[in-house]
Every structure is written in C-alpha cells, then in structure tokens.
Scaffold this motif. Structure first.
Motif, short mmCIF file in Angstrom:
data_model
loop_
_atom_site.label_atom_id
_atom_site.label_comp_id
_atom_site.label_asym_id
_atom_site.label_seq_id
_atom_site.Cartn_x
_atom_site.Cartn_y
_atom_site.Cartn_z
N MET B 1 0.84 -1.21 0.00
CA MET B 1 0.00 0.00 0.00
C MET B 1 0.86 1.24 0.00
N LYS B 2 0.45 2.23 -0.78
CA LYS B 2 1.33 3.36 -1.06
C LYS B 2 0.85 4.66 -0.45
N LEU B 3 -0.21 4.58 0.31
CA LEU B 3 -0.86 5.78 0.81
C LEU B 3 0.11 6.75 1.46
N GLU B 95 -5.75 -8.48 -7.26
CA GLU B 95 -5.60 -7.12 -6.74
C GLU B 95 -6.15 -6.02 -7.65
N GLU B 99 -8.62 -3.93 -5.42
CA GLU B 99 -8.19 -2.57 -5.06
C GLU B 99 -9.18 -1.49 -5.47
N GLY B 102 -11.52 1.39 -2.74
CA GLY B 102 -10.49 2.12 -2.01
C GLY B 102 -10.74 2.19 -0.51
N ASP B 103 -11.99 1.97 -0.08
CA ASP B 103 -12.26 2.03 1.36
C ASP B 103 -11.93 0.70 2.03
N ASP B 105 -9.75 -1.76 0.80
CA ASP B 105 -8.36 -2.19 0.63
C ASP B 105 -7.49 -1.88 1.84
N PRO B 106 -7.52 -0.64 2.35
CA PRO B 106 -6.70 -0.38 3.55
C PRO B 106 -7.17 -1.16 4.77
N ASP B 109 -5.69 -4.70 3.96
CA ASP B 109 -4.30 -4.94 3.56
C ASP B 109 -3.31 -3.85 3.96
N GLU B 177 3.79 -3.70 -8.02
CA GLU B 177 3.63 -4.03 -6.60
C GLU B 177 4.79 -4.90 -6.12
#
Lengths: 425, 282
Positions: B1-3, B95, B99, B102-103, B105-106, B109, B177
């Motif tokens: 995850m890249k947030l 994925e 993915e 968006g709500d 996925d975090p 993962d 990824e």
C-alpha cells in the motif's frame, strides 16, 4: 494495496495525477516567489551558456567520449549480459547504436505513440534539453567472451590477449559489487540529467538481455565555474591530469590510445582499452595532513600544480633536481614520480570525482575518484604504472581501490552500421 | 500500500491547487470514454472472462480468510501462522479488482504506518500479533472485523465494471507491486512470507496476459513470445525458492537472489507494458 488515494468527495486520484498536480503547483510557487526577475535571469543564463550546447557526432572512425574534451559529468554503467543468444546481443547493440545516435543529437529515443495505453518510448526527463555535449561510449569486458570457462557467444577466438582481467595489485581492496562487467556504457555530458537520461534509456532498451551490474556517477568542476578551463582538481585539492597526452595530436593518440593494425585482432582497430578503478579517498584523513606532507605525497605544489622545486604546472618534470639537504625535490615515493616512471608509458586519463553520500559503516564521506583511463595496450601502459604505484606510492595511505574493470572500447560505427559490428560480424 | 508515501505530496498539492485537481478528474473521465469506444468487441469478452476469474479468486479468498480468522479466534497460533501466507495469495492475484474498493483495501491490507494506528486492522495487524507478540489473543477483534470486511468485499465485487483499461494497467501494476514492496521484503515484514505475495502477483499478471494473448498475438507475435519467455524465467527463479507447498522466507534469500528476482521482474514488466497495443485497430 492500492495506488489510488481517495479524496474526501469520493473521487479518485491516481498516483500520476497527484504527481502531476504537485508538479504544476511547484512551478506556480516558484514563479510566484521570484516573479519576473526570475524569468529574466533564466533567459540570461541560457544565453551565457550557449557555448555549452554543442553536439558531438556519435558516428565516426572512433567512438566519442575518449579523446573528446572531458565533459562536466559522467554516468558510468557496467552491465551483465543475461541472454544466452548471440543474435539478441547483436540486436541489442543495433538498438543501442540507433538510440545513442539520437541521444547524441539531443533527441528522444522514440516518437510519442498516439496510443495512450502504452508507456512513452523515451523516459522524458531530457525533453527540451540540449545534448550538452553528450557522448556515449560502449565497451566489452573479458567476461563477454569467456565466463566460467564457457565460450558464451562463440567469440572466444576473437578475445584479444590484452583483454583479460587485470592482475591483482598489492593493496587492492576490490569488492565484487564494484568489479568487472560484460559491457560498459560511459555517458559523459555537461549536464548530469542528460547523462543519466542516456544511460537510463539504454538500460531500459536492454531489459531481458542485460542487467546493471554496477553504476557510478562522477563530476568535475563545471566549465561555468572555471571559465579559464584549468586542469581540474581532485577531492584532495590537487590538479589531476596535467601530464595527459595531447588529444589534439593524431600522432600521440595513435601511439598511446588507439589500437593499431597488428596490435591484436583486427576487430578492435581504432578502438581503445578502458581501465576503470573506483578509488575511495579517505578525505577526512587527508584533511588533517600538513600541507608539506600533502605536497610531498603528490610531488607537486598544491596551489600552482608545478612539480616540486619548479615554477610552472606544465614545466617538464625535473626528477633529478635536489634540495638543500641533498634529497630529491620530488620524493621517490611521490605519486608524480612513480606515475611518470621513465616517461614512456602514457595513458589518457579522463577521471571524475564521486561523492556518494556517507559511508554508513564509518560515518565518513563515501567519496573518491572514478578513475577512467584509455590506452592502446594495458599490459604496456596501465599495468606497469599501477604496479609501481601499488608498491610504494605514498598516496596509498589515503586511498583504497574498491572497484576495477577492464573493457575494450569498440571502434566507431558508420551511419547505417552499428557499434560492435566488427566483433560480431 | 502506497498511501503514506503519497500523502506528503498530496497534502501539498491539494492545499496549493485544490481547483486544479478537479480539472484533472474531468480530463481523466473523458479519457475513459475514449477507451471504451476504441476497445474492440474481443476485449469486451476478455474483460468478462477476467471478471469471472477475479470473482472466483475473491470467493476463494473469503473461504481462506474464514479458516484463517477461525484459527485466530480458536487460539491456534501455529495453524494461523500456516494459513496466513497462502490465504493472502487469492487477494494478491485479484488485486486489480480488489483494489477498486479504495475504502476496503486499507482495512484488509494496510501495513503498519499506512493508516493511523487507531484505524489499523486487517491481515498485517494480525500478522504482527502472531509473529511479534506470539499470540492470537491480541488479534481476536481484528479477525472478527477482517472477516466482515472480506465478506463485504465479496458482496461489492459483483458491482465492479471491468474495463480493458483496468486490465491493461492492472497487469503491469501487479508487477510494480512486486518491485516496490514484495521484492524489498516490506509487505510481510513480520512473517517474511513476501514470496507468497510475490508469486500471486505474478500469477495475477500472467492471467491477464493469457486472456489478452489471442489479441496480442495478432498484433505482435514476437512480443507475445517474449513475454511468455520472461514469465517462464520468473517461475524458474521462484521454483528454486520453494519450500514444501509454499515458499522460503524472505529472510532466507541471499542479497544476490533478491536482486536476481527484482531484475527478472523488470525484464518481464518492460515488454508487458507494451500490452496496450491490443487496443489498436488491426
């Protein structure tokens, strides 16, 4: 997990969108802060540096980047070939030749496709930049011919006697990670971004056929900072390259740099051997050494570059001259005396300094010299010189050779031909 | 995850140029329309097939997560540890679809630090409990919530519209990824089961390639062959790192092996990034 960042209102921004937006914002801020004055300054400096935007032809009898006036920056890459097919190696050199010729003209390596589902052919960071005297020089290492006793591409009988691993010199502290390579790419330019762009795109073209083994950037003082274009200084503060042969003299280049007919296999005629050494310099140790000791170590005056006991940088070395105490002005273990030897062995040095941040082990600078030198026959030039230096050079107290490689830089290519043609044909 | 990597830039850009981001969104919507118009009928079928594949993977993911969370709640530490790596593979394979939400996925993962601590749950939170705290007891609540989120994912996935665009970018994204988090050992930093995720991402990318391959072959047979050769090369490297039915731990790999895997992904992803030529008229 996801590359998308959710906005409050539920819409999505991709990473690219965010970067794009940030980029635009950045420009806005810069213009806002500097205003019109900033723009004018930019234009003026462009005019003043227009003499730096020359283009060096890629095609020719010899490759460029050897006798070319040393540019400000180098990006040096050593590669391992991963394909086992000779045809793919040949195709790689053909693709590289085309790309390098475009790059040398300051052009992108490929047109932008109208299909937006494809990544751009060129990586783009040199868009709008001049070629900045970019030269790209390709060489092949001993391991391209034979690796682990295997004649990888049927080239074994073409391997020159000179193209073998350098002997181990006393005090060598070579690290596998900085040593050897099947192919080298030396990209030199007066702009570091132009040089990096060139190597990046060439490595990208090689994906699946060759991989990076090691890479090193290097710099010299820029031409802007040194309008008189004096001999550049290394990170010990001394002038480096004073005694180079004259690149403008065809006779000297034929004698010392270019491989001549009869020297070895014909495919390398008009090529040259490149020795690369990554030499770490213990600059903290050097900095606490007295000036007298520093000058005795080099055998030259730090300020003027003149040989000790003499006045002018370019004066002929007087190795016999003695001081009042009856000792030689230029000490017997000094770098200048040992490098010079009897004066018959000459190499064309094109060294760059490097500074790679901090050595994490010691907390010291990881800095030094990316020593690059060209010659007609290493066995008669670099090897005897380095053998003398490795034994007693006083400079060894302050340096450590961490990386080493030898490459045969291929002869130049004609338009329509490709680099390496004489070898692979 | 890249947030997290992005958040700095994101805050800067949104505060400076909030209006501009709207423009960006408008133009990307327009682009999407063009895509749908230019995509051929054949690609529509491929999209349908891919949707079936991804839904199938997520159904398996639900089952695997049931077993995993059950083991956690039953206090079976060893079983939970064994199930962790393989269970995640279904998610990692699908994925590009998973993915989209968006709500969720975090929640499922996110890695430590990707989200505020008090919001952190999901697979990696439990991973930390199992491997760092050596207990299941700290993870029971998280297991409960994870199961709910994965069930919600399964319900939502029926609503996903798979576009050729999603497939084309999805294939390379899966490998990206691998390049940015699996091959660096950052994905499963406590269990070191990164190679399970690695292999699953590659398999997910290969599925997309296989579905697009009939079209790709018509456009560029040499490219198709090259991609297959590079997939084979990765699998042969991965097979060397097998251990029983699964994979060795990331920490058991030498630096040279990590580099070799990483460079093999680069060698595959470069030609795979040309797969967009399938959208061109023949």
């Amino acid at each position: 997990m996801t590359k998308n960042t959710n906005l409050q209102d539920g819409t999505k921004m991709s990473r690219r969108d965010i970067l794009k937006t940030a980029g635009v914002g950045g420009v806005g801020v810069i213009l806002g802060a500097s205003g019109l004055g900033g723009i004018l300054t930019l234009n003026e400096s462009k005019a003043a540096t227009s003499n730096l935007t020359e283009t060096i032809p890629f095609y020719g009898e010899h490759q460029s980047g050897i006798t070319t006036k040393t540019q400000n920056h180098v990006y040096f890459a050593s590669l391992d070939v991963t394909t086992t097919k000779k045809a793919e190696v040949i195709q790689l050199f053909k693709d590289w030749t085309k790309a390098a010729a475009l790059l040398a003209e300051g052009k992108a390596v490929g047109e932008l496709s109208s299909n937006e589902f494809l990544p751009p052919k060129d990586t783009g960071e040199a868009a709008g930049l001049s070629s900045a005297n970019l030269t790209i020089t390709f060489g092949v290492g001993p391991s391209l011919f034979v690796k682990n006793n295997e004649d990888r591409f049927g080239l074994k009988q073409k391997q020159p006697k000179e193209l073998v691993d350098l002997p181990a010199f006393p005090l060598d502290a070579l690290e596998e990670a900085w040593t050897g390579g099947d192919i080298c790419i030396q990209a030199c330019a007066d702009d570091v971004q132009v040089a990096f762009h060139a190597v990046r795109n060439l490595i990208r073209i090689a994906r699946g056929k060759a991989i990076l083994r090691w890479a090193q950037t290097g710099f010299q003082r820029t031409k802007q900072a040194d309008p008189k274009s004096g001999t550049p200084r290394n990170l010990f503060g001394f002038k480096d390259g004073t005694a180079n042969p004259d690149v403008k003299s065809e006779k000297e280049m034929d004698e010392h740099v270019w491989v001549q007919p009869g020297d070895g296999p014909d495919w390398l005629v008009n090529g040259s051997y490149l020795v690369v050494r990554r030499i770490q310099m213990f600059i903290e140790v050097w900095d606490r050494t007295t000036l007298k000791e520093q000058e005795k170590t080099f055998g030259r005056n730090r300020d003027s570059g003149a040989p000790l006991g003499q006045k002018d940088e370019f004066e002929k070395l007087n190795l016999e001259k003695k001081n009042a105490q009856g000792g030689f002005h230029i000490p017997e273990d000094s770098h200048t005396r040992l490098s010079h030897g009897d004066g018959t062995q000459q190499i064309l040095r094109r060294a760059y300094s490097y500074a790679d941040g901090m050595d994490v082990k010691t907390g010291s600078f990881d800095a030094g010299l990316l020593f690059l030198c060209f010659q007609r026959a290493p066995s008669k030039q670099f090897i005897p010189i380095q053998t003398r230096l490795a034994k007693i050079d006083k400079l060894n107290e302050y340096t450590s050779h961490r990386g080493s490689a030898l490459f045969a830089c291929l002869p130049g290519a004609k338009q329509g031909g490709y680099i390496g043609e004489t070898l692979f044909h | 995850m890249k947030l997290v990597k992005l958040s700095g830039i994101f805050l800067l850009s949104s505060s400076l140029l909030f209006g501009c981001s709207n423009t960006e969104n408008t133009s990307s919507t327009e682009k999407k329309k063009e895509t749908n118009n230019t995509a051929s009928k054949a690609l529509e079928n491929v999209s349908k097939e891919y949707r079936e594949y991804a839904v199938g993977e997520i159904e398996e993911f639900v089952k695997a997560t049931e077993e995993f969370t059950k083991a956690v709640k039953n206090g079976d530490l060893e079983l939970a540890k064994t199930l962790y790596g393989p269970a995640r593979m279904y998610y990692e394979r699908s994925e590009p679809i998973a993915e989209v939400f968006g709500d969720l996925d975090p929640k499922i993962d996110a890695r430590e630090g990707d989200v505020p601590d008090e919001e952190w749950g999901g697979y990696h939170r439990i991973e930390k409990g199992l491997w760092v705290d050596h207990t299941t007891s700290s993870s029971e609540q998280f297991a409960e919530q994870l199961m709910k989120d994965v069930n919600l994912l399964r319900a939502k996935v029926d609503t996903v519209e798979v576009t050729p665009d999603l497939l084309i970018t999805g294939a390379v994204d899966l490998l990206n990824e691998v390049s940015t988090s699996k091959v660096t050992g950052e994905e499963d930093r406590y269990s070191h089961t990164d190679l399970y995720d690695f292999a699953a991402n590659v398999e997910g990318a290969e599925k997309i390639y296989q579905l697009l391959n009939p079209e790709l072959k018509k456009k560029d047979e040499a490219l198709s062959n090259e991609i297959q050769t590079r997939f084979d090369a990765i699998y042969s490297l991965l097979n060397k790192q097998k251990s029983g039915d699964g994979y060795k731990l990331y920490t058991e790999l030498t630096e040279a092996q990590v580099k070799e895997l990483s460079q093999a992904i680069d060698a595959l992803a470069e030609p795979l990034s040309q797969i967009g030529i399938v959208t061109e008229a023949s």
